[in-house]
Design an enzyme around this catalytic site. Structure first.
Site, PDB file in Angstrom:
ATOM      1  CG  ASP A 122      -4.055  -9.341  -7.124  1.00  0.00           C
ATOM      2  OD1 ASP A 122      -3.287 -10.170  -7.661  1.00  0.00           O
ATOM      3  OD2 ASP A 122      -5.060  -9.676  -6.485  1.00  0.00           O
TER       4      ASP A 122
HETATM    5  C1  NOJ Z   1      -4.287 -12.811  -8.047  1.00  0.00           C
HETATM    6  C2  NOJ Z   1      -4.815 -12.992  -6.653  1.00  0.00           C
HETATM    7  O1  NOJ Z   1      -5.850 -12.078  -6.419  1.00  0.00           O
HETATM    8  C3  NOJ Z   1      -3.774 -12.849  -5.556  1.00  0.00           C
HETATM    9  O2  NOJ Z   1      -4.334 -13.248  -4.354  1.00  0.00           O
HETATM   10  C4  NOJ Z   1      -2.547 -13.625  -5.882  1.00  0.00           C
HETATM   11  O3  NOJ Z   1      -1.611 -13.488  -4.845  1.00  0.00           O
HETATM   12  C5  NOJ Z   1      -1.996 -13.132  -7.204  1.00  0.00           C
HETATM   13  N1  NOJ Z   1      -2.983 -13.350  -8.259  1.00  0.00           N
HETATM   14  C6  NOJ Z   1      -0.719 -13.839  -7.595  1.00  0.00           C
HETATM   15  O4  NOJ Z   1      -0.974 -15.138  -7.967  1.00  0.00           O
END
Ligand code: NOJ
Length: 708
Positions: free
Chosen positions: A271
């Site tokens: 993430d």
């Molecule tokens: C953080 C989020 O937790 C995740 O779900 C998302 O896909 C990513 N950022 C990218 O934006």
């Protein structure tokens, strides 16, 4: 599945430099380079970028994002393909979560449809729209099961049940990826957030979790297992730790379980910033140590924090990271790039799509997602009913689209006032705070919560309705008219304190572009509601956590299923307000006696593939044609580890014309009756089972089955 491309990947890698390989493990966002595009072009030319995320901030779900810039992406891709030494195309990803231009219900709402065929179709549409904007990879589906509706991200997942979560996982992956990733209609899916993120303690986002292996294997992993079985090409590692080990640095999770037990052979992306966060969490000394721990754990692609590109070269030189570890990660990424045909066609696969057809599907899914929670007969409304509409969400457009709407256009979204007034043939008045209002027959209240109260980093400590809305409800009731509440929400709210004031409650969720039309159609009976709760609705916020597949205790006290004689709480009824799988229709369904083709079956027979056949006759005895979700639950009465009081093992959404009856068949086999032990191995123990078939998890009169 993806490893069949390994020989080709190895061929590409055979003359790659270490830096070029590490470049493949680097995912960037364009934003930091906005004022220094030459630097970015140079980085790409040197093979320093494997992927670009099309988001301008770390929490894109609620931050406004610019639209995609197709020309720029083409330009940058051209550099990767034509000017870098190896010519490896970059993979572009964006959070296309529950819609692109056309917005479908938030995932929690679409789970309420219990209609995975429709979900699959809608996600195929989403892929077509994303492709049209050069997006070849989405960070969806989100498969975090959740027991705590304070968590803002409950909106993004399938609710509380592993089977429903698994079916939704399969539907989304198949919808996005199709049968062949190379097809003109396919984009790459990403199962996230692996693992346990939905168990963030007390619903605080990014928080710690304590999860036993039994819970992990039986409750949290199944949806990911289903996504892997459906061929998902990528998995995102989550922010949270489990019992003190951050998943992004946890070999147990990213390698031993994901690769060893689930047989995943695509690639794992972190993430956003999750690698550098290993330092903040106190799991790594510095950014170098973060990179080392993440690559050792099995994390392939580093989203946005540059820990890999800054440190892996040095770590290989000092022999702290083996060159083979880098090769493994690079090969996994190349295999997916090969599988999706990125080398043959590195630019966008623009497909024509019919916007009105997509909107029609969005309407169908919104129709089926909404849950009628209460109705004393006031619904459906007659077309000539005099209506007074009030409430804070009658004119809100953006909220109806829900969190994680990056590209949907709120301005083009019909609001509830427009949809309702357009259908009403009687007198229609609108007074947001009920300040005016002549003698209407019915007061319709547009209630709920703003999308800004849901999604990433948007948890709340209290899932009660806001005071101002409670006052409005009481005011409406005091007028002596019939009161209908339509709730636009991203989570189950605790409604016990207001439920009595309503004649009817429709839970419309944040159901996307067609929310308003679906809710209005349901109120007037043009659509017969058929959604079922994908998550338990607690009476009070203080009852969290409350979920249906709970285990019993020696002193039956849970109260979910009316167990006694001990109370969970002295201060009121501690059963759910609305249990899992619950939802009313305008028609009525009657269930006959459930039948099983045998009272006993041997473990050996089950292992050899024999199945137990069960059936029930369901009759539509009401005045409307309608859909019903027939649900089958089991209870393993005695086991070496206490099993849940009910576990959903199958369901079928059926359509019955009024007066029609149908026999519905189910079968249960080896894979349905057992469970996973702490070691992650599946086992089925001999003994007695109870099987319940009905319209929600409280259905009674079980059939008994003995496994000998
Ligand atoms: C953080 C989020 O937790 C995740 O779900 C998302 O896909 C990513 N950022 C990218 O934006």
């Amino acid at each position: 599945m993806f490893s069949k491309y390994l020989p080709q990947a190895e061929k590409i890698m055979s003359d790659m430099t270490l830096n070029e390989k590490i470049g493949q493990l680097n995912q960037i966002t364009i934003t930091p380079y906005t004022d220094k595009m030459d630097e970015l072009r140079e980085l790409i030319k040197n093979g320093g970028v494997g992927s670009i995320i099309l988001a301008s901030s770390a929490t894109a779900g609620n931050d406004p994002q610019g639209h995609v810039n197709i020309e720029l992406y083409k330009d940058l891709q051209k550099i990767a393909v034509e000017q870098s030494r190896k010519g490896i195309p970059m993979i572009y990803g964006r959070d296309v979560i529950h819609g692109h231009r056309t917005v479908y219900p938030i995932p929690l709402a679409s789970a309420a449809s219990f209609n995975e065929r429709l979900v699959e179709k809608c996600y195929k549409n989403i892929a077509a729209e994303a492709l049209n904007d050069s997006i070849r990879w989405t960070f969806s589906p989100m498969l975090d099961l959740c027991h705590d509706p304070r968590w803002g991200r409950i909106a993004e997942g399938p609710g509380e049940d592993p089977l429903l979560g698994s079916r939704m996982a399969t539907a989304c992956v198949k919808g996005f990826q199709g049968d062949d990733l190379k097809a003109d209609t396919s984009i790459v899916a990403c199962a996230k957030h692996y693992l346990g993120y939905g168990a963030s303690e007390s619903g605080r986002d990014y928080f710690r979790t304590e999860i036993s292996d039994g819970t992990l294997y039986n409750y949290i992993i199944p949806a990911f297992r289903a996504a892997v079985d459906a061929g998902v090409a990528t998995v995102m590692s989550s922010f949270n730790d489990i019992n003190g080990t951050p998943v992004t640095g946890g070999k147990k999770y990213l390698t031993d379980i994901l690769r060893g037990k689930l047989n995943f052979d695509g690639f794992v992306v972190s993430d956003w910033g999750a690698v550098e966060q290993l330092e903040h969490a106190g799991f790594a000394e510095d950014r170098r140590d973060c990179a080392k721990k993440a690559i050792h754990a099995g994390l392939d692609l580093n989203m946005c924090d540059k820990c890999y590109i800054e440190n892996l070269g040095d770590l290989v030189k000092s022999c702290e990271v083996k060159a083979a570890e880098i090769d493994t990660a690079v090969s996994r990424i190349l295999c997916v790039k090969l599988a999706m045909g990125l080398f043959e066609n590195p630019y966008c696969k623009r497909t024509e799509y019919d916007e009105s057809a997509h909107l029609a599907d969005a309407k169908l899914l919104a129709d089926e997602s909404m849950v009628l929670l209460k109705n004393n007969g006031v619904l459906p409304l007659k077309k000539d009913t005099d209506i007074l509409l009030a409430g804070p969400f009658a004119e809100d457009r953006r909220t109806l689209l829900g969190t994680w709407t990056l590209d949907g256009d709120a301005e083009k979204t019909q609001n509830f006032k427009e949809a309702l007034s357009e259908r009403a043939n009687g007198r229609f008045e609108y007074s947001a705070a009920l300040e005016s209002g002549a003698n209407s027959d019915v007061i319709v209240l547009a209630l709920g919560e703003s999308y800004t109260k849901t999604g990433e980093n948007h948890s709340v400590s209290d899932i009660s309705l806001e005071d101002s809305q409670i006052e409005l409800i009481k005011k409406a009731r005091a007028k002596g008219r019939r009161v209908v509440g339509v709730f636009f929400c991203g989570r189950p709210l605790a409604l016990e304190n207001v439920e009595e004031y309503f004649d009817a409650i429709l839970y419309a969720w944040h159901s996307g572009s067609k929310t308003a039309a679906s809710a209005a159609d349901i109120l007037f009976g043009d659509v017969v509601p058929s959604g079922k709760t994908p998550v338990t609705f607690p009476r009070k916020p203080t009852h969290i956590p409350i979920y249906y597949n709970v285990t019993s205790s020696g002193r039956p006290c849970n109260s979910y299923y009316g167990e006694g004689p001990f109370y969970s709480y002295l201060d009121g009824d501690s059963s759910p307000l609305y249990p899992f799988g619950y939802g009313l229709s305008y028609t009525a369904f009657e269930y006959g006696k459930s039948e099983c083709d045998c009272a006993e079956i041997s473990l050996e027979e089950l292992k050899n593939g024999k199945k137990v056949q069960l059936s029930v006759t369901v009759s539509n005895v009401g005045d409307f044609d309608g859909k019903e979700t027939v649900q089958l639950y089991i209870k393993d009465v005695v086991a070496s580890v206490i099993r849940p009081l009910r576990e959903l093992k199958d369901y079928k959404k059926i359509f019955l014309k009024k007066g029609e009856s149908k026999r519905i068949d189910f079968c249960l086999g080896y894979g349905d009756l057992g469970f996973y032990g702490e070691d992650g191995e599946y086992l089925l123990e001999k003994g007695k089972f109870e099987v319940f078939i009905g319209g929600n998890c409280l259905c009674g009169d079980p059939v008994e089955l003995v496994v000998k």
